[in-house]
Write an enzyme that holds these catalytic residues in place. Structure first.
Site, PDB file in Angstrom:
ATOM      1  N   ASP A 189      -9.249 -28.076   4.759  1.00 47.22           N
ATOM      2  CA  ASP A 189     -10.663 -28.457   4.865  1.00 47.22           C
ATOM      3  C   ASP A 189     -10.776 -29.976   4.780  1.00 47.22           C
ATOM      4  O   ASP A 189     -11.627 -30.504   4.096  1.00 47.22           O
ATOM      5  CB  ASP A 189     -11.466 -27.767   3.761  1.00 47.22           C
ATOM      6  CG  ASP A 189     -12.954 -27.877   4.015  1.00 47.22           C
ATOM      7  OD1 ASP A 189     -13.328 -28.274   5.127  1.00 47.22           O
ATOM      8  OD2 ASP A 189     -13.722 -27.579   3.104  1.00 47.22           O
ATOM      9  N   LYS A 192     -10.885 -32.932  10.482  1.00 47.15           N
ATOM     10  CA  LYS A 192     -10.657 -31.893  11.481  1.00 47.15           C
ATOM     11  C   LYS A 192      -9.580 -32.305  12.477  1.00 47.15           C
ATOM     12  O   LYS A 192      -8.932 -31.466  13.088  1.00 47.15           O
ATOM     13  CB  LYS A 192     -11.950 -31.582  12.235  1.00 47.15           C
ATOM     14  CG  LYS A 192     -13.167 -31.383  11.350  1.00 47.15           C
ATOM     15  CD  LYS A 192     -12.979 -30.334  10.300  1.00 47.15           C
ATOM     16  CE  LYS A 192     -14.032 -30.466   9.220  1.00 47.15           C
ATOM     17  NZ  LYS A 192     -13.606 -29.947   7.917  1.00 47.15           N
ATOM     18  N   GLU A 247     -22.061 -24.021   6.320  1.00 49.81           N
ATOM     19  CA  GLU A 247     -22.468 -23.910   4.930  1.00 49.81           C
ATOM     20  C   GLU A 247     -23.853 -24.532   4.700  1.00 49.81           C
ATOM     21  O   GLU A 247     -24.184 -25.565   5.261  1.00 49.81           O
ATOM     22  CB  GLU A 247     -21.428 -24.591   4.026  1.00 49.81           C
ATOM     23  CG  GLU A 247     -21.046 -26.016   4.402  1.00 49.81           C
ATOM     24  CD  GLU A 247     -19.927 -26.082   5.436  1.00 49.81           C
ATOM     25  OE1 GLU A 247     -19.505 -25.018   5.894  1.00 49.81           O
ATOM     26  OE2 GLU A 247     -19.495 -27.195   5.760  1.00 49.81           O
TER      27      GLU A 247
END
Lengths: 265, 852
Positions: A189, A192, A247
């Protein structure tokens, strides 16, 4: 009446109104995200003089019970959905992660990108006894905060080891410096763009064994197209994408990639 | 094996064999010349089939064979050769055969062994004969040996085996009994072919059996004929092959002749039939416009340009003095003013001369009839197509048996692109999920009030949007009239083109807004699509009619202006006359340049110009949106993706999808505008043909280059007639204003083919009176009166007939399907399932049979 000759007539401008409305309605979640994640952040940075992570830490400190990972996670979730935005894994995708961890029962876990320690706590509380989590964070200040939060949640050095270094430097040294033979579970995480090089690095160092699971968050938004292309093509993994929303936001689609290393046949 | 047939007359066989041996060299060379793909394949298959026959018959004498000693070497060689042939054959035959490969090779190997045995037997027999008459045979034997020693070429080998076949069953050598047997066998095979579908065999076996028996029949059916029958048969086979090839080539040629067929097929394979249906519709529209163009161009524009008075001869054919300076400017020409306005492109240019040129071409009559004829032709074509579609399209009840429809009919077999197939797969899966959810929710039906409220809200928003767009257009048109009164030169380009710009922009953006709003309603995609289409339709129609109403206002203004001008002209003429009279009393003919003569405003040309501008701006907006919205977006997404912080392709902007409904509606309304304006601007069909032609290429390119297959791929088969119906409605609605203007408003006094008449249709009466004998006009009028009522009734009857026939077919299909499906209870469902499966399998099977 004096006229400005270059001005486009107001009627033509009005004709663009439907387009404007369409764009606003269709991409409203992105605008909200932009507002929450960037505008508010800049504003608060100027006002308080603290970084976003420090503000989050203050909130958690005042609102959570020390030693209780559950309440710390809740405090985080509340802060991220109500106050400001931090791209943690979030409660919904977090549940998928919990399930995968419970199924896998990994003993050595590598986490790339600790950030504030939200996902670290999530992983650590789901680990079996005797398992060890190595968490890699590049940024010094974030790492300090994450350290505090992890300790606040009650995880000691034996369970969670925080490594402050860029991931591409850490991975080649895992075997020599930390004596790791094989990783059972890797959670990505961080940046990217680093997903794919880091995955290749992990393969190259031989840290992945048959059945090792790699979970990568945010593969659709912000998205890691090269990573996805790579796992599609290389054929070393059994993979699927858990589709969810981003999220703390409802309308933006995101996914979490779950890879199981199959090795070279 | 040959023994079983020929034990009785060995000698005959041996001699014939010998003769053939002599001829072999010749035939080989012949064959090499003929070496073609098809030939080779045929030969290979025939040879194989021969082997199979061999197998059948060798079974009988298996025992006898076993007694013979086996020479390994002899056996191996033919086997290798055979293997080679098998490979070649498999390579030649299409890939669908792949799955069969294993089986066939296995089988063939078996056969080969047996055949090897047989051959061995034959060679033994030969040896016996050789002993009998060695002198004759030596030559041939050597040849044979040579062949066995060096690796014989494939073809020789085939040839050899063919020889052997022929040797096996020489029809001439068969006794009547055997012939009878053979006949029976052929009949049996034929029966087998017919009944093969019903056999509960696996697909592979069916295919193999089919091919075998077909080949058997093909071979021996001809062999049954005696003597020359065989040659004739060979000739027949050759001719049928040639004929088939010719037919195939002809089909290809025909396909190549259909314009853009390959392009459309390619798009179809990538994007599914719904996108292709748009392009087919576009092509159809192109055809119709070609005919409209041919009519107007051939019967109106060309005669006037060739035979009418030349430019500059009379005022209506001359640019007025005031505009002369700017008449060649690009900006003016682009607005269809200047020289473009005073040309054959517009109504005003045409003269009211009754006949022109040495052909005595009746120009005004022709103009009128072409105007009426184009509309009539369009009606005819649209209604005919609708009727044909109604007959063709299977009518079914879509709602009652949702899951079975989904189960059995959701695949689009025309898809050939993996990505589209993936999308289709995903969409079917999601549609299943959605259907299940829907079913569950319909049982729960909670929160119905919220849904209702949202739907009402959505409709309210859409209505607001429609009203807003209508008002905006009305406002803009009124403003443009004000500008026109002020004089267009004082205003900017934006202001002059405001009406068209606003209409095009609204037509482009409002559907997007509707799409977004429809997300509120939470309808099923199909229902949502219908709503969307309905709303866009309402929007376009509203915009068009607002435009026309505003145009009517403008026409009235122009007519008032005309009255003033008419009065002024008489005054001017009088003054001119008086002036000349006073100057020189000879009263010579006054020569004034036609550009200086004052003239009326000519509202017809104005209407034509408005429509042409509308079409042009509409086309431009379409192309510019295509370039910006599709191409530029695709380029940005593609190349910025390397250095962007999120995934542009999968996420936020992504590539655009092809919007079928919007494009079809755009096309339909465009056509409506053509129908409306073509009477006043004969150039409109030509412009439209050009536009459609360019769109075809541009959109084909844009679709293939920058669009992604739709996420929600749906089949278009049902919607064809829906589009047609819309086209019919638009045709009707667009002819209404045109007819109204023709019938109710008197034509301008100094421009156009009908100038000087009180109404445009007076031209008919005039023609009747002056061009036909008196009795004809009387009869004509009588007949007209007589059939007038009948025509109306006939029209109504036609409509009623159409509606009745469609409704009847609907009803029948409904009842039938309901009967069929309702009788099937749940316990019997699996039977249907199996039936459908076998049906599908048989379909595949049939297709394969056709292919081979």
């Amino acid at each position: 009446l004096p006229k400005c000759p270059r001005m486009v007539s107001p009627a033509i401008a009005l004709a663009f109104l439907p387009l404007l409305l369409t764009v606003i309605i269709r991409y409203r979640f992105y605008f909200v995200l932009f507002y929450r994640a960037i505008l508010i952040r800049i504003w608060k940075d100027c006002v308080t003089g603290l970084t976003r992570e420090e503000r989050a830490f203050q909130y958690v400190l005042t609102h959570a019970t020390p030693g209780d990972p559950e309440s710390i996670l809740e405090a985080f979730d509340e802060w991220c959905s109500k106050v400001e935005f931090i791209s943690n894994i979030g409660p919904k995708k977090g549940k998928i992660l919990d399930r995968l961890l419970l199924e896998q029962r990994p003993l050595t876990v590598l986490e790339l990108g600790t950030h504030c320690g939200y996902s670290t706590i999530r992983i650590a509380r789901a680990l079996p006894l005797g398992a060890r989590l190595y968490s890699v964070e590049m940024d010094q200040r974030n790492a300090a905060i994450a350290e505090k939060i992890i300790r606040l949640a009650g995880f000691d050095d034996d369970t969670v080891e925080l490594i402050v270094n860029p991931s591409d430097e850490v991975i080649p040294r895992l075997r020599s410096d930390y004596g790791l033979e094989r990783l059972d579970f890797v959670f990505m995480d961080h940046w990217k763009k680093c997903y794919r090089p880091d995955l290749e690095l992990l393969e190259g160092c031989g840290l992945l064994g048959k059945g090792s699971m790699i979970v990568a968050d945010n593969v659709l938004f912000p998205g890691a197209p090269k990573f996805l292309r790579y796992i599609r093509k290389c054929g070393l993994y059994e993979w699927k994408i858990h589709r969810a929303t981003l999220e703390y936001s409802r309308g933006i689609r995101d996914g979490m990639a779950e890879l199981v290393y199959q090795g070279i046949k | 094996m040959s023994v079983s047939f020929t034990t009785g007359d060995e000698d005959e066989i041996s001699t014939s064999e010998h003769e053939r041996g002599k001829n072999r060299g010749k035939r080989n060379s012949n064959d090499k010349e003929k070496k073609k793909k098809g030939n080779g394949r045929r030969k290979a298959s025939r040879e194989r089939e021969g082997e199979e026959d061999l197998q059948d018959r060798t079974e009988k004498r298996e025992k006898g064979k076993k007694r013979r000693a086996k020479n390994d070497l002899d056996e191996k060689q033919p086997e290798e050769e055979d293997e080679e042939q098998v490979k070649v054959k498999n390579g030649k035959v299409a890939k669908s055969k792949k799955n069969l490969k294993n089986e066939t090779t296995r089988k063939i190997e078996q056969e080969k062994k047996e055949e090897g045995d047989a051959e061995e037997g034959k060679s033994k027999k030969k040896k016996k004969k050789e002993e009998k008459d060695r002198g004759k045979q030596t030559e041939k034997e050597e040849e044979k040996k040579k062949k066995h020693k060096k690796e014989t070429s494939e073809e020789d080998n085939e040839e050899e085996e063919e020889d052997e076949e022929e040797k096996e069953v020489r029809p001439e050598s068969l006794s009547p009994e055997e012939l009878e047997k053979l006949k029976e066998a052929v009949d049996e095979k034929k029966k087998l072919i017919q009944g093969l579908r019903g056999k509960p065999w696996p697909m592979k076996k069916k295919l193999v059996t089919l091919r075998e028996s077909q080949e058997f029949v093909e071979k021996y059916e001809g062999a049954l004929g005696k003597g020359k029958g065989r040659k004739l048969y060979a000739y027949k086979v050759m001719m049928t092959k040639k004929w088939m090839k010719f037919q195939r080539d002809f089909e290809n040629f025909k396909t190549a002749c259909i314009p853009w067929e390959m392009k459309i097929k390619e798009i179809e394979s990538h994007f599914g039939s719904s996108v292709a249906s748009y392009f087919i519709f576009l092509r159809w529209m192109y055809g119709i416009n070609m005919i409209l163009f041919g009519l107007t161009f051939g019967l109106v524009m060309v005669p006037e340009a060739l035979m009418g008075r030349p430019y500059g001869s009379i005022p209506r054919k001359t640019v007025p003095r005031a505009e002369e300076g700017s008449a060649m400017d690009f900006a003016v020409l682009w607005d269809f003013g200047g020289y473009a306005q005073y040309s054959v492109l517009f109504y005003g240019y045409y003269n009211n001369q009754r006949s022109i040129g040495w052909l005595k071409f009746r120009m005004p009559l022709s103009y009128f009839l072409v105007g009426v004829g184009t509309v009539a032709y369009s009606y005819m074509v649209v209604i005919r197509t609708m009727a044909r579609n109604a007959n063709e399209s299977g009518v079914g009840d879509d709602n009652s048996f949702n899951f079975s429809w989904k189960m059995f009919t959701s695949w689009d077999y025309l898809i050939g692109n993996p990505e589209t197939a993936d999308n289709k797969f995903a969409s079917i899966t999601t549609s299943f999920k959605e259907a299940i959810l829907e079913e569950q929710e319909s049982r729960k039906d909670d929160n119905i009030h919220l849904t209702r409220f949202l739907r009402v809200l959505a409709n309210f928003l859409v209505l607001c949007c429609l009203a807003g767009s209508g008002y905006l257009i009305y406002f803009v048109v009124r403003r443009s009239q004000k500008f026109a009164l002020d004089g267009l030169e004082n205003h900017t380009w934006w202001e002059r083109n405001e009406v068209n710009m606003v209409m095009s922009l609204l037509g482009m953006f409002c559907p997007m807004l509707f799409d977004v709003i429809s997300a509120l309603e939470n309808y099923h995609p199909r229902v949502a699509l219908q709503w969307q289409l309905g709303r866009i339709f309402a929007l376009f129609l509203g915009n068009l009619y607002t435009f026309i109403i505003a145009l009517m206002d403008e026409i009235n203004l122009k007519r008032e202006e005309e009255k003033v001008v008419k009065f002024n002209i008489t005054m001017w003429e009088a003054s001119l006359y008086n002036g000349t009279v006073s100057e020189n009393s000879t009263a010579s003919p006054i020569t004034i340049h036609p550009a200086d003569i004052p003239r009326g405003p000519c509202w017809e040309t104005m209407v034509g110009q408005e429509f042409v501008r509308l079409i042009i701006s509409d086309t431009m907006t379409t192309y510019i949106t295509l370039l910006i919205g599709d191409f530029l977006r695709a380029v940005l997404v593609r190349f910025l993706n390397y250095c962007w912080c999120w995934d542009l392709e999968a996420g936020f902007p992504s590539y655009s999808e092809f919007d079928v409904s919007g494009n079809v509606l755009g096309l339909i309304f465009n056509q409506g505008m053509i129908w409306m304006g073509a009477f006043y601007a004969p150039c409109l069909p030509a412009l439209n043909v050009l536009r459609l032609h360019v769109s075809m290429y541009l959109q084909c390119w844009a679709v293939m280059c920058c669009n992604v297959p739709q996420e929600r791929v749906f089949k278009a088969s049902g919607s064809n007639n829906f589009y047609m119906a819309m086209l019919l409605v638009i045709l009707f609605l667009s002819t209404l204003p045109a007819i109204y203007t023709i019938v109710s408003i008197p034509p301008s006094f100094d421009c156009g083919p009908f100038s000087g008449k009180s109404r445009m249709f007076d031209v008919i009466q005039e023609t009747l009176e002056s061009d036909f004998p008196a009795w004809f006009s009387k009869v004509f009028i009588m007949v007209l009166f007589y059939i007038q009522t009948k025509i109306q009734i006939a029209f109504i009857q036609l409509a009623i007939y159409y509606l009745q026939s469609t409704s009847k077919s609907y009803k029948e299909a409904n009842v039938e399907l309901k009967k069929k499906l309702q009788t099937v209870t749940l316990s019997e469902l699996h039977v249907v399932w199996i039936l459908l499966l076998t049906f599908e399998i048989n379909l595949c099977f049939e297709i394969r049979a056709l292919v081979f």
